[in-house]
Design an enzyme around this catalytic site. Structure first.
Site, PDB file in Angstrom:
ATOM      1  N   TYR A   1     -14.879   0.438   9.180  1.00  0.00           N
ATOM      2  CA  TYR A   1     -13.443   0.663   9.300  1.00  0.00           C
ATOM      3  C   TYR A   1     -12.995   0.488  10.755  1.00  0.00           C
ATOM      4  O   TYR A   1     -12.021  -0.215  11.038  1.00  0.00           O
ATOM      5  CB  TYR A   1     -13.161   2.085   8.814  1.00  0.00           C
ATOM      6  CG  TYR A   1     -11.755   2.596   8.966  1.00  0.00           C
ATOM      7  CD1 TYR A   1     -10.705   2.012   8.275  1.00  0.00           C
ATOM      8  CD2 TYR A   1     -11.480   3.711   9.762  1.00  0.00           C
ATOM      9  CE1 TYR A   1      -9.417   2.517   8.389  1.00  0.00           C
ATOM     10  CE2 TYR A   1     -10.202   4.223   9.871  1.00  0.00           C
ATOM     11  CZ  TYR A   1      -9.167   3.627   9.185  1.00  0.00           C
ATOM     12  OH  TYR A   1      -7.898   4.130   9.286  1.00  0.00           O
TER      13      TYR A   1
ATOM     14  N   ASP B   1       1.984  -1.861  -4.447  1.00  0.00           N
ATOM     15  CA  ASP B   1       0.587  -1.425  -4.368  1.00  0.00           C
ATOM     16  C   ASP B   1      -0.182  -2.124  -5.473  1.00  0.00           C
ATOM     17  O   ASP B   1       0.426  -2.752  -6.342  1.00  0.00           O
ATOM     18  CB  ASP B   1       0.478   0.114  -4.491  1.00  0.00           C
ATOM     19  CG  ASP B   1      -0.722   0.656  -3.719  1.00  0.00           C
ATOM     20  OD1 ASP B   1      -1.836   0.142  -3.920  1.00  0.00           O
ATOM     21  OD2 ASP B   1      -0.554   1.584  -2.905  1.00  0.00           O
ATOM     22  N   ILE B   2      -1.485  -1.963  -5.447  1.00  0.00           N
ATOM     23  CA  ILE B   2      -2.335  -2.623  -6.434  1.00  0.00           C
ATOM     24  C   ILE B   2      -2.053  -2.077  -7.850  1.00  0.00           C
ATOM     25  O   ILE B   2      -2.248  -2.757  -8.836  1.00  0.00           O
ATOM     26  CB  ILE B   2      -3.833  -2.499  -6.040  1.00  0.00           C
ATOM     27  CG1 ILE B   2      -4.730  -3.413  -6.847  1.00  0.00           C
ATOM     28  CG2 ILE B   2      -4.324  -1.076  -6.055  1.00  0.00           C
ATOM     29  CD1 ILE B   2      -4.721  -4.828  -6.385  1.00  0.00           C
ATOM     30  N   ARG B   3      -1.590  -0.819  -7.922  1.00  0.00           N
ATOM     31  CA  ARG B   3      -1.101  -0.286  -9.204  1.00  0.00           C
ATOM     32  C   ARG B   3       0.052   0.664  -8.928  1.00  0.00           C
ATOM     33  O   ARG B   3       0.200   1.158  -7.809  1.00  0.00           O
ATOM     34  CB  ARG B   3      -2.201   0.404 -10.004  1.00  0.00           C
ATOM     35  CG  ARG B   3      -2.880   1.572  -9.332  1.00  0.00           C
ATOM     36  CD  ARG B   3      -4.089   2.033 -10.136  1.00  0.00           C
ATOM     37  NE  ARG B   3      -5.187   1.073 -10.047  1.00  0.00           N
ATOM     38  CZ  ARG B   3      -6.096   1.064  -9.056  1.00  0.00           C
ATOM     39  NH1 ARG B   3      -6.027   1.966  -8.103  1.00  0.00           N
ATOM     40  NH2 ARG B   3      -7.059   0.164  -9.017  1.00  0.00           N
TER      41      ARG B   3
ATOM     42  N   GLY C   1      -0.332   5.133  -1.103  1.00  0.00           N
ATOM     43  CA  GLY C   1      -1.317   5.923  -0.369  1.00  0.00           C
ATOM     44  C   GLY C   1      -0.706   7.111   0.345  1.00  0.00           C
ATOM     45  O   GLY C   1       0.479   7.420   0.193  1.00  0.00           O
ATOM     46  N   GLN C   2      -1.550   7.778   1.133  1.00  0.00           N
ATOM     47  CA  GLN C   2      -1.133   9.025   1.790  1.00  0.00           C
ATOM     48  C   GLN C   2       0.081   8.810   2.699  1.00  0.00           C
ATOM     49  O   GLN C   2       1.037   9.566   2.649  1.00  0.00           O
ATOM     50  CB  GLN C   2      -2.312   9.591   2.605  1.00  0.00           C
ATOM     51  CG  GLN C   2      -2.068  10.998   3.114  1.00  0.00           C
ATOM     52  CD  GLN C   2      -2.964  11.365   4.310  1.00  0.00           C
ATOM     53  OE1 GLN C   2      -3.578  10.503   4.928  1.00  0.00           O
ATOM     54  NE2 GLN C   2      -3.025  12.641   4.620  1.00  0.00           N
TER      55      GLN C   2
ATOM     56  N   LYS D   1     -10.471  -2.268  12.372  1.00  0.00           N
ATOM     57  CA  LYS D   1      -9.243  -1.887  13.090  1.00  0.00           C
ATOM     58  C   LYS D   1      -9.234  -2.470  14.507  1.00  0.00           C
ATOM     59  O   LYS D   1      -8.214  -2.953  14.984  1.00  0.00           O
ATOM     60  CB  LYS D   1      -9.091  -0.361  13.132  1.00  0.00           C
ATOM     61  CG  LYS D   1      -8.722   0.254  11.781  1.00  0.00           C
ATOM     62  CD  LYS D   1      -7.371  -0.225  11.290  1.00  0.00           C
ATOM     63  CE  LYS D   1      -6.983   0.313   9.929  1.00  0.00           C
ATOM     64  NZ  LYS D   1      -5.752  -0.274   9.388  1.00  0.00           N
TER      65      LYS D   1
ATOM     66  N   ASP E   1      -1.337  -7.402  -4.997  1.00  0.00           N
ATOM     67  CA  ASP E   1      -2.665  -7.407  -4.383  1.00  0.00           C
ATOM     68  C   ASP E   1      -2.507  -7.914  -2.949  1.00  0.00           C
ATOM     69  O   ASP E   1      -2.197  -9.092  -2.728  1.00  0.00           O
ATOM     70  CB  ASP E   1      -3.586  -8.325  -5.200  1.00  0.00           C
ATOM     71  CG  ASP E   1      -4.984  -8.435  -4.600  1.00  0.00           C
ATOM     72  OD1 ASP E   1      -5.224  -7.824  -3.524  1.00  0.00           O
ATOM     73  OD2 ASP E   1      -5.827  -9.130  -5.198  1.00  0.00           O
TER      74      ASP E   1
ATOM     75  N   GLY F   1       0.839  -1.200   0.000  1.00  0.00           N
ATOM     76  CA  GLY F   1       0.000   0.000   0.000  1.00  0.00           C
ATOM     77  C   GLY F   1       0.873   1.249   0.000  1.00  0.00           C
ATOM     78  O   GLY F   1       0.558   2.255   0.639  1.00  0.00           O
TER      79      GLY F   1
HETATM   80  C1  AKB Z   1     -10.052   8.373   8.474  1.00  0.00           C
HETATM   81  O1  AKB Z   1     -10.524   9.520   8.612  1.00  0.00           O
HETATM   82  O2  AKB Z   1     -10.702   7.392   8.125  1.00  0.00           O
HETATM   83  C2  AKB Z   1      -8.594   8.169   8.811  1.00  0.00           C
HETATM   84  C3  AKB Z   1      -8.409   7.736  10.227  1.00  0.00           C
HETATM   85  C4  AKB Z   1      -8.625   8.681  11.334  1.00  0.00           C
HETATM   86  O3  AKB Z   1      -8.068   6.613  10.454  1.00  0.00           O
HETATM   87  N1  AKB Z   1      -7.860   9.373   8.563  1.00  0.00           N
END
Ligand code: AKB
Length: 313
Positions: free
Chosen positions: A143, A35-37, A12-13, A147, A53, A9
């Site tokens: 999410y 990364d995936i691409r 990403g940011q 986590k 992947d 990954g």
């Molecule tokens: C989000 O906003 O989803 C992320 C985080 C706080 O994990 N930046």
């Protein structure tokens, strides 16, 4: 130092800045980005890159074997806002990629794992101010659930199989180099871009929504700091609370207005407001500070200065 590292990954940011910093420390050829691409930032033009992947165990194992990887930074994930739109895929990506890497470590194919958690592990029943390391955790987003579950598995793999996995709960991250992708805290990056382009911003959160935030330089410092710390200093194997600053949209707008007079903001909250409302306003990160010496450098004022200066270049 010759540690061989794989970043999954990497485009990403966080991943793109992490790749640059790790290459500076460990040498370009020792840090494999994947990364995936393929990303188009300069950092990916030099040094090894693999299209990978994260959900494909055999593909991840093959890259680990090919480069004799010792440490993996698993940065691939769907963030909070995007995950709400595609819960099943978010769950698959966030969980399967973690199991693949933990299982490779369990089989001694890799020595050390970094896996990012988030303030999203907390929920509406968590104390909102100065949220402690150990507290009620009832996340209400896909999410956050992924986590929190991931944290439990990290601790389990450490206790049961001795896997050296390390993790921090990132707050919202702000950077001028790479845009975030699909988070609830993304407004705190967008606002600087719009300030430079139009001197005004329409915010998708309401004016008094306080959230924990951090400048990317500090996040990278924490990530590498926890990975480089001696093993015995890492006393928490789920994930560490991590904090630098906390502000509301109104406060970040005021800090921009100080540097850039005439800047204006208005508020049109959308579905992300309820996600933000379920998260802490500020975080107690005493354990990270005590155990492995975490210390942040940037506050709101110094971050605003850096963001505006760099985005204007
Ligand atoms: C989000 O906003 O989803 C992320 C985080 C706080 O994990 N930046």
């Amino acid at each position: 130092m010759h540690t061989r590292i794989l970043i999954i990954g990497a485009c990403g940011q966080i991943g793109s800045e992490l790749t640059a910093k790790l290459r500076e420390i460990y040498g370009t050829d020792n840090v494999v980005a994947s990364d995936i691409r393929k990303g188009d930032q300069d950092v990916f033009k030099s040094g090894p890159f693999e299209v990978l992947d994260a959900m494909n165990f055999d593909a991840v194992a093959a890259v680990v074997e090919k480069y004799e990887i010792e440490e993996v930074y698993l940065m691939a994930a769907l963030l909070s806002a995007t995950a709400e739109k595609n819960p099943a895929f978010a769950w698959d990506l966030n969980m399967n990629s973690l199991f693949h890497v933990l299982n490779l470590a369990k089989e001694n194919k890799i020595k050390k794992v970094f896996w990012p958690s988030s303030i999203a592990v907390f929920g509406p029943t968590t104390p909102r101010d100065n949220t402690p390391q150990y507290t009620v955790m009832e996340p209400s987003t896909v999410y956050g659930i992924s986590k929190q579950t991931g944290e439990r598995w990290c601790e389990y793999y450490f206790n049961k199989y001795g896997v050296d996995v390390r993790s921090i709960r990132y707050p919202g991250l702000i950077s001028w180099k790479t845009l975030p992708g699909g988070g609830t805290t993304d407004y705190a990056v967008d606002i600087y871009y719009k300030a430079v382009e139009e001197n005004k911003y329409t915010c998708f959160l309401s004016e008094n929504t306080a959230l924990p935030m951090m400048y990317m330089d500090d996040a990278i410092k924490a990530t590498i700091g926890i990975m480089q710390a001696p093993e015995e200093q890492i006393k928490i194997r789920s994930s560490y609370n991590l904090s630098a600053m906390s502000f509301t949209p109104r406060e970040i707008a005021a800090s921009i207005e100080k540097v850039q007079p005439g800047f204006t903001i208005d508020y049109v909250p959308d579905f992300r407001q309820s996600i933000a409302d379920s998260w802490p306003a500020s975080i107690d990160d005493q354990k990270a500070r005590e155990d492995w010496g975490w210390k942040h450098d940037f506050d709101l004022e110094s971050m605003t200065k850096e963001m505006l200066e760099n985005l204007k270049k």
